[in-house]
Design a protein around this motif. Sequence first.
Motif, short mmCIF file in Angstrom:
data_model
loop_
_atom_site.label_atom_id
_atom_site.label_comp_id
_atom_site.label_asym_id
_atom_site.label_seq_id
_atom_site.Cartn_x
_atom_site.Cartn_y
_atom_site.Cartn_z
N LEU A 56 -43.85 -71.77 13.34
CA LEU A 56 -43.63 -71.70 14.78
C LEU A 56 -43.11 -70.30 15.03
N ILE A 57 -43.99 -69.43 15.49
CA ILE A 57 -43.66 -68.01 15.63
C ILE A 57 -43.34 -67.71 17.09
N VAL A 58 -42.07 -67.43 17.34
CA VAL A 58 -41.58 -67.18 18.70
C VAL A 58 -41.50 -65.68 18.91
N VAL A 59 -42.35 -65.16 19.81
CA VAL A 59 -42.45 -63.72 20.01
C VAL A 59 -42.25 -63.37 21.48
N GLY A 60 -42.01 -62.09 21.74
CA GLY A 60 -41.79 -61.60 23.10
C GLY A 60 -40.91 -60.38 23.05
N ASN A 61 -40.68 -59.77 24.18
CA ASN A 61 -39.85 -58.57 24.23
C ASN A 61 -38.37 -58.90 24.05
N SER A 62 -37.60 -57.88 23.74
CA SER A 62 -36.15 -58.04 23.65
C SER A 62 -35.60 -58.42 25.03
N GLY A 63 -34.58 -59.27 25.02
CA GLY A 63 -33.90 -59.61 26.27
C GLY A 63 -34.48 -60.79 27.02
N VAL A 64 -35.56 -61.42 26.50
CA VAL A 64 -36.15 -62.56 27.22
C VAL A 64 -35.52 -63.89 26.80
N GLY A 65 -34.63 -63.86 25.79
CA GLY A 65 -33.93 -65.07 25.39
C GLY A 65 -34.58 -65.83 24.25
N SER A 113 -27.19 -54.83 23.94
CA SER A 113 -27.26 -54.21 22.62
C SER A 113 -27.46 -55.25 21.52
N ALA A 114 -27.34 -56.54 21.86
CA ALA A 114 -27.44 -57.59 20.85
C ALA A 114 -28.89 -58.03 20.70
N VAL A 115 -29.66 -57.27 19.93
CA VAL A 115 -31.07 -57.58 19.74
C VAL A 115 -31.34 -57.90 18.28
N THR A 116 -32.31 -58.79 18.05
CA THR A 116 -32.72 -59.12 16.70
C THR A 116 -33.47 -57.93 16.11
N LYS A 117 -33.11 -57.53 14.90
CA LYS A 117 -33.72 -56.35 14.29
C LYS A 117 -34.56 -56.67 13.06
N GLU A 118 -34.45 -57.89 12.54
CA GLU A 118 -35.30 -58.27 11.42
C GLU A 118 -35.74 -59.72 11.58
N THR A 119 -36.89 -60.01 10.99
CA THR A 119 -37.45 -61.35 11.09
C THR A 119 -36.65 -62.33 10.25
N GLU A 120 -36.27 -63.45 10.87
CA GLU A 120 -35.53 -64.51 10.19
C GLU A 120 -36.29 -65.82 10.42
N PHE A 121 -36.05 -66.78 9.55
CA PHE A 121 -36.66 -68.09 9.80
C PHE A 121 -35.79 -69.19 9.20
N VAL A 122 -35.98 -70.38 9.70
CA VAL A 122 -35.32 -71.56 9.15
C VAL A 122 -36.41 -72.61 8.95
N ASN A 168 -37.40 -66.41 14.11
CA ASN A 168 -36.70 -65.62 15.12
C ASN A 168 -37.06 -64.16 14.84
N ILE A 169 -37.77 -63.54 15.77
CA ILE A 169 -38.43 -62.26 15.50
C ILE A 169 -37.96 -61.20 16.49
N PRO A 170 -37.86 -59.93 16.07
CA PRO A 170 -37.50 -58.86 17.01
C PRO A 170 -38.50 -58.75 18.16
N GLY A 171 -38.04 -58.17 19.27
CA GLY A 171 -38.93 -57.89 20.39
C GLY A 171 -39.91 -56.80 20.01
N LEU A 172 -40.78 -56.42 20.93
CA LEU A 172 -41.79 -55.41 20.61
C LEU A 172 -41.50 -54.08 21.30
N ILE A 173 -41.42 -54.08 22.62
CA ILE A 173 -41.28 -52.83 23.36
C ILE A 173 -39.85 -52.29 23.24
#
Length: 272
Positions: free
Chosen positions: A11-20, A41-50, A68-73
């Motif tokens: 289940l790959i959850v993607v999108g820009n930073s700040g969208v929740g 400033s609290a953004v995910t910087k590396e891919t994590e998974f559970v 849980n994946i970093p944003g793109l832009i």
Amino acid sequence: MAASPPRDVGLIVVGNSGVGKTFLVNIIIGEERFEHRYDPSAVTKETEFVQKQVTFKNGEMVAAAIFNIPGLIENDQEAIERNKTEIQKAFVLRPTSVIVYVASTAGGRIRDEDVVAFKALNEAYQLKKESLCVVVNQLKKKRPANYEGETTLRLEKLFGIAPLRVAFINEMEEDDAQGRTDAFSSLVRVIESCVPAQHEKHHDILLQVDEIKMAKQEAKARQEEFDKIKVDMQAEIAAKQKEVEALKNAPAKIVEVHHHHHESGGGGCAIM
């Protein structure tokens, strides 16, 4: 006869930073596994998974790696390149996945940068519509009666994919228990309506920081085109609203999400 082992999917959850994204992932898995703060400033910087085991009403079990994946832009190319690499890690680890694209709004309208990021991801991975759902997050609770129908049609026009499965999530405080319950129900309805499909990278994600402004202008122009024609689309909007309501009220198929028996340790796993 021994039961078949659960299928391994993502289940790959993607999108820009700040969208929740992180907040929504925690709601899906039912625990505060990944750190998130209401802080720019609290953004995910590396891919994590559970790893979770998902049980359906028909008895089927799926071993789902929830990412849980970093944003793109970002504002600089180095950060964008880092994020591209992190996004690819999830697709490599679980090529057969459901893709959840999270977008946010400005004044009720999908943000142009979220249109740009989706286009870049879709061109690189050619996302399958049967395995794709979109989440419009952080919405005002008071909105027009046919807002969901209109926004779903808008997304289908902007993304060039139809039909789209879309969940609409209200903004909420972290301690809003009812809000979290409602969000979980909405997320599960769209996710379980998807069929996991295999995704391969056809080419690199093409996104250059000096081209983002122009790409956002193009997205804005397309949104304005939709605003001009939506007056003549009221019947389509009303029909789409009924589809959204039907999905929202459909009986749940997922009955349990719990720790997979192979999972170990406390926090989510970072992919190196």
